[in-house]
Design an enzyme around this catalytic site. Structure first.
Site, PDB file in Angstrom:
ATOM      1  CG  HIS A  34      -1.864   1.062   1.376  1.00  0.00           C
ATOM      2  ND1 HIS A  34      -3.103   1.032   0.775  1.00  0.00           N
ATOM      3  CD2 HIS A  34      -1.812   2.245   2.041  1.00  0.00           C
ATOM      4  CE1 HIS A  34      -3.774   2.131   1.074  1.00  0.00           C
ATOM      5  NE2 HIS A  34      -3.012   2.903   1.838  1.00  0.00           N
ATOM      6  CG  ASP A  36      -0.590   5.544   2.720  1.00  0.00           C
ATOM      7  OD1 ASP A  36      -1.779   5.489   2.388  1.00  0.00           O
ATOM      8  OD2 ASP A  36      -0.076   4.794   3.574  1.00  0.00           O
ATOM      9  CG  MET A  38       0.061  11.538   2.258  1.00  0.00           C
ATOM     10  SD  MET A  38       0.656  11.555   3.954  1.00  0.00           S
ATOM     11  CE  MET A  38       0.009   9.974   4.518  1.00  0.00           C
TER      12      MET A  38
HETATM   13  C1  DX5 Z   1      -2.895   7.251   6.681  1.00  0.00           C
HETATM   14  C2  DX5 Z   1      -2.531   6.249   5.609  1.00  0.00           C
HETATM   15  C3  DX5 Z   1      -2.395   4.874   6.122  1.00  0.00           C
HETATM   16  C4  DX5 Z   1      -1.309   4.695   7.168  1.00  0.00           C
HETATM   17  C5  DX5 Z   1      -1.597   3.473   7.979  1.00  0.00           C
HETATM   18  O1  DX5 Z   1      -2.954   8.502   6.097  1.00  0.00           O
HETATM   19  O2  DX5 Z   1      -3.526   6.235   4.601  1.00  0.00           O
HETATM   20  O3  DX5 Z   1      -2.197   3.954   5.060  1.00  0.00           O
HETATM   21  O4  DX5 Z   1      -0.035   4.598   6.609  1.00  0.00           O
HETATM   22  O5  DX5 Z   1      -0.659   3.413   8.976  1.00  0.00           O
HETATM   23  P1  DX5 Z   1      -0.973   2.725  10.381  1.00  0.00           P
HETATM   24  O6  DX5 Z   1      -1.228   1.293  10.104  1.00  0.00           O
HETATM   25  O7  DX5 Z   1       0.283   2.976  11.147  1.00  0.00           O
HETATM   26  O8  DX5 Z   1      -2.168   3.422  10.968  1.00  0.00           O
HETATM   27 ZN    ZN Z   2      -3.455   4.594   3.029  1.00  0.00          ZN
END
Ligand code: DX5
Ligand code: ZN
Length: 216
Positions: A34, A36, A38
């Site tokens: 996954h 992320d 941003m």
């Molecule tokens: C949050 C992200 C998540 C995050 C999850 O903005 O979308 O994917 O990385 O991380 P954990 O598992 O540490 O909450």
């Molecule tokens: Zn995420």
């Protein structure tokens, strides 16, 4: 439906050693990562760009589950698709043409995902559910890893599962944020197909416990 599985979030890996993070996912026998993404506007943080995704693409055959947390995702579908995304998930909250952007994702050869924040009404997704392969339910306010899981979002998982059955669809339900061994089983029992876990996967002492939930 598909067997439930885990998509570790690379955000929680050591960013100076991202390739080690990829290798840890492979070593655990998993096949999704996954990613992320941003923009510092939709969420108050910055993470990875298309160049990094492209360079990782050259190093692994893991499926790239790309989560766009952007105000203007429509401008970034092509760069991330060309960088090697397999799935691109976009949020329902920002102002842009969501239906058109989902079509763009499909045309680019990627699977389509739609996501919503903890405070967003799940019924806002309804017009898009026929046009996606995955729905990503945020169980923390997006922006940072390591936050506490918000159990109230499980209501949305139940609603989505029920909608999917009633309408004969087969999109996957993914949950993201604060997932660990203490709540993973509850999520699966409610109908989650894909668990995203950052901190719980990359903190090695938690990994084995988390992985054991999947084999129950
Ligand atoms: C949050 C992200 C998540 C995050 C999850 O903005 O979308 O994917 O990385 O991380 P954990 O598992 O540490 O909450
Ligand atoms: Zn995420």
């Amino acid at each position: 439906m598909h067997a439930p599985f885990l998509a570790p979030s690379l955000l929680a890996a050591d960013h100076g050693r991202l390739l080690d993070g990829i290798r840890a996912i492979e070593a655990a026998g998993l096949d999704w990562v996954h990613l992320d993404i941003m923009d510092g506007h939709f969420v108050p943080n910055l993470s990875f760009g298309p160049q990094l995704v492209k360079d990782l693409r050259g190093q692994t055959s893991l499926f790239f589950d790309v989560h766009l947390m952007l105000d203007n995702p429509q401008f970034y579908v092509k760069p991330f698709a060309e960088a090697g995304a397999g799935l691109i998930t976009i949020h329902v909250e920002p102002e842009y043409d969501l239906a058109e952007t989902l079509a763009q994702i499909q045309q680019s050869g990627c699977k389509r995902g739609v996501s919503l924040n903890p405070g967003t009404d799940v019924r806002l997704l309804e017009p898009y559910l026929v046009s996606v392969e995955l729905v990503l339910v945020m169980s923390v306010q997006p922006g940072f890893g390591g936050q506490a899981f918000r159990p109230e979002v499980l209501e949305k998982v139940s609603w989505l599962k029920d909608w999917r059955t009633r309408n004969g669809k087969n999109f996957l339900i993914e949950i993201d944020g604060g997932i660990d061994a203490s709540n993973a089983r509850i999520c699966l029992a409610r109908g989650v197909d894909v668990l995203v876990a950052g901190s719980a996967f990359f903190r090695e002492e938690n990994r084995a416990k988390l992985m054991s939930v999947l084999t129950l």
